[in-house]
Scaffold this motif. Sequence first.
Motif: not given
Length: 295
Positions: A16, A18-19, A22-23, A256
């Motif tokens: 979660s 990491q997402q 990334k965003a 990330t």
Amino acid sequence: MPSLKEVKGRITSVISTQQITKAMKMVAAAKLRKSQDRITQIRPFAQKLASILSNLSAAQSNSDGENWYSQQREVRNVLIVAISSDRGLCGSFNSNIFKGVARLVEEKYKNEYAKGHVTILPIGRKANEYFAKRKVAVVSDYATLFSNLTFDSASAAAEFMMNAFQQGKYDKIEIVYNEFKNVATQILRAEQFLPVVPPATSQNTSTQVDYIYQPSQEEIIDGLIPKSLKVQLFKSLLDSSASENGARMTAMDKATENAGELLKQLRLTYNRTRQAAITKEILEIVGGAEALKSA
């Protein structure tokens, strides 16, 4: 050794995170393109205008006319403009500004600071929050300038500084900001805003520019110097904005990568824990079967 449930929960949490990183990296990259275009376009104009400004100021100082923009006074009161960001998660971007201000005060204005004659004008919520907790006078009228960064809003801040200098409230004004070099590199700058610094004397006379003034030297000075100072402040703000986006993009990219490395370790731990649990169950079954045979 942690249980399978604990390891699985940590894996879900890291995925979660990491997402999110990334965003945030993608958002910072999109903002960086826009802010990089803006600073690339204004920088040559600002540099040429600054050169003209210093030459005009020096020419006016050498003439009989009065030019308060370059008036050198005994330094008693100092205003330091600290340009930070509104949000965090951008690496050492903001901490470099705080350290830069502290270094500037220590090296140049230690006596003035001891007397309480150093004032901070923070631009950016992080600088406002940081200096509000310190024993220093703070002018927080322009702390939220980045929420709507335009030339007009920057001009209002520049006009405040020019009026304060002209009225003698401050004898010197300096700006501390991060200059954008590339995505991974930001250069900490401390530049004198007022009084205007005359051009350095050089033996090369070809660098000296003789201007023909129309309608008059005084009218040109009164009109051009304020506009040039506004452009210089606006350039510093655009530099800081581009640097912030570059720093955040780099920080989120690194976060990330770190999340990916952590996931590898957690998945390895999960597999080892799972294998240990399976081996334990097999041993218990075998042990039970042997006990039944011997019974």
